[in-house]
Write an enzyme that holds these catalytic residues in place. Structure first.
Site, PDB file in Angstrom:
ATOM      1  N   HIS A  17       3.507  -9.310  44.301  1.00 60.40           N
ATOM      2  CA  HIS A  17       4.139  -9.948  43.151  1.00 60.40           C
ATOM      3  C   HIS A  17       5.630 -10.223  43.350  1.00 60.40           C
ATOM      4  O   HIS A  17       6.370 -10.387  42.380  1.00 60.40           O
ATOM      5  CB  HIS A  17       3.928  -9.091  41.889  1.00 60.40           C
ATOM      6  CG  HIS A  17       2.524  -9.142  41.383  1.00 60.40           C
ATOM      7  ND1 HIS A  17       2.084  -8.370  40.327  1.00 60.40           N
ATOM      8  CD2 HIS A  17       1.454  -9.856  41.786  1.00 60.40           C
ATOM      9  CE1 HIS A  17       0.806  -8.621  40.100  1.00 60.40           C
ATOM     10  NE2 HIS A  17       0.403  -9.516  40.984  1.00 60.40           N
ATOM     11  N   HIS A 104      -7.525   3.268  45.459  1.00 57.25           N
ATOM     12  CA  HIS A 104      -6.497   2.294  45.835  1.00 57.25           C
ATOM     13  C   HIS A 104      -5.349   3.048  46.497  1.00 57.25           C
ATOM     14  O   HIS A 104      -5.396   4.266  46.682  1.00 57.25           O
ATOM     15  CB  HIS A 104      -6.019   1.513  44.602  1.00 57.25           C
ATOM     16  CG  HIS A 104      -5.674   0.088  44.903  1.00 57.25           C
ATOM     17  ND1 HIS A 104      -4.622  -0.261  45.709  1.00 57.25           N
ATOM     18  CD2 HIS A 104      -6.259  -1.071  44.512  1.00 57.25           C
ATOM     19  CE1 HIS A 104      -4.551  -1.581  45.793  1.00 57.25           C
ATOM     20  NE2 HIS A 104      -5.542  -2.102  45.083  1.00 57.25           N
ATOM     21  N   ASP A 352     -11.239  -9.656  43.212  1.00 63.07           N
ATOM     22  CA  ASP A 352     -12.456 -10.100  43.883  1.00 63.07           C
ATOM     23  C   ASP A 352     -13.575  -9.083  43.654  1.00 63.07           C
ATOM     24  O   ASP A 352     -13.388  -7.893  43.934  1.00 63.07           O
ATOM     25  CB  ASP A 352     -12.222 -10.227  45.390  1.00 63.07           C
ATOM     26  CG  ASP A 352     -11.305 -11.385  45.730  1.00 63.07           C
ATOM     27  OD1 ASP A 352     -11.813 -12.517  45.812  1.00 63.07           O
ATOM     28  OD2 ASP A 352     -10.097 -11.157  45.931  1.00 63.07           O
TER      29      ASP A 352
END
Length: 404
Positions: A17, A104, A352
């Site tokens: 980002h 993650h 995704d």
């Protein structure tokens, strides 16, 4: 580190980002014709928003060449390139201020650096791979023009759905001699002929129509359940000269494994017959040599995947990479906050449901970076040896004649 390669060195930069992502490529030979469209093709195959099977994040991923190229020709100096981040939504990640996402990299990055990107996964995001794909496109262009190398990757499985690659065993038996053909002759033929155009005919990038349709349904099922599913990508590299790869610690399969397992979400790597090859006795598994038309040797089966002793033998190199199910899902998961307080996290954002269709050009890029680096290293060795007088003190079977 953020740099890959020895002589063809690629440094990627950027978070998911931030203002832009990109790469610096050092070691590209001068004189290669190069323009942005040469790179854009692969970036467009990697970009999000290609179908309803991928994240809806809408990034055009247009590449801008910053240095190292003039009048469409590489100068031999570092090539700088960037791609702007445009469609990012940091507010979708406010929950990660409190919760590390299960499986993650939020917690591990914070543990390592003591600080982490506030949104989007930072450097652990697949946005980082843009620099790899762009650099790989440059390496691939050189390899194609100089050696005729072709690199094609495709999706070979999603979840438990696999495209056919082996002839089934002739009987259910624990006898080592009762086994199918691994890989099958049909699959070896596919590896020798498949093109990217063949792969891109299918939204899943699986070049087997019946399997592709089943994969679509499996991915949509995961998406509808706010869940995710993993899969595998198979890659073949054709036209690679014999003699590439370094002995012992930098064997070619070891470097390929390093490259592939550096891609986000990867968990497994196998070359040639892979784990199935462990089920076959040597008498059936060995690659017999035969005379090659035009001189030299070739193998009958290529179960070695084009690499023996860590060095290429001139046959097509093929391998498979396993990608886990994407960690970020919108389904509520019981987990803990950074301070240990139990809670529930349902991640927002656009993700995704299955990464393997978009991973195909990333695998191709990392393959190109590995082979490019190996070519430059072997050329340095061959050029240095070529300046010496021919060897006349050893038997002819021990010396490869020097080419003119």
């Amino acid at each position: 580190m953020s740099t890959f390669g020895t002589l063809f060195r690629v440094t990627t930069y950027g978070e998911s980002h931030c203002a832009s992502v990109g790469a610096i490529i050092d070691g590209c030979p001068p004189g290669l014709t190069l323009s942005a469209p040469d790179i854009q093709t692969q970036l467009s195959r990697r970009r999000p928003g290609q179908s309803n099977l991928t994240t809806p994040r809408d990034e055009k991923d247009l590449v801008y060449l910053q240095s190292g190229v003039e009048h469409g020709v590489t100068l031999g100096t570092p090539i700088g390139l960037l791609v702007k981040n445009e469609d990012h939504r940091p507010h979708d990640y406010s929950e990660t201020d409190l919760y590390p996402r299960p499986s993650h990299a939020d917690y591990t990055y914070l543990s390592k650096y003591g600080v982490k990107a506030s949104s989007g996964g930072g450097r652990s995001s697949a946005r980082e791979t843009i620099g790899r794909v762009a650099a790989g496109a440059i390496a691939e262009k050189y390899l194609k023009e100089a050696y005729g190398v072709e690199i094609v990757a495709f999706v070979s499985s999603v979840g438990k759905i696999h495209m056919p690659s082996s002839t089934p065993a002739s009987a259910d038996s624990e006898d080592d001699d009762v086994t199918g053909d691994v890989p099958s002759s049909e699959f070896r033929e596919l590896l020798s002929t498949i093109t990217r155009a063949d792969v891109d005919k299918f939204v899943t990038r699986c070049p087997h129509p019946e399997t592709s349709e089943r994969m679509i349904q499996r991915i949509l099922r995961a998406k509808d359940a706010k869940d995710s599913i993993g899969g595998t990508v198979t890659c073949v590299i054709r036209g690679v000269p014999a003699g590439l790869g370094e002995p012992v610690f930098d064997k070619l399969e070891a470097v390929l494994a390093h490259a592939m397992l550096s891609i986000p979400a990867t968990k497994a790597f196998e070359v040639g017959s892979g784990f199935r090859g462990t089920e076959i006795p040597g008498s059936l598994h060995n690659d017999a040599f035969v005379a090659k038309e035009g001189g030299g040797l070739t193998t009958v089966t290529n179960r070695s995947g084009g690499i023996q002793g860590g060095i290429t033998n001139g046959e097509p190199i093929y391998f498979r990479i396993g990608f886990k199910s994407p960690a970020t899902i919108s389904q509520a998961q019981a987990t803990a906050q950074y301070d240990g307080t139990a809670g529930s996290l349902a991640a927002r954002g656009r993700h995704d449901p299955c990464v393997v269709p978009r991973a195909v050009p990333i695998v191709e890029a990392m393959s190109a970076l590995v082979i490019m680096d190996q070519v430059l290293m072997q050329n340095a060795r061959s050029t240095a040896a070529g300046r010496l007088a021919p060897i006349t003190t050893l038997p002819p079977t021990m010396v490869l004649p020097k080419s003119n």
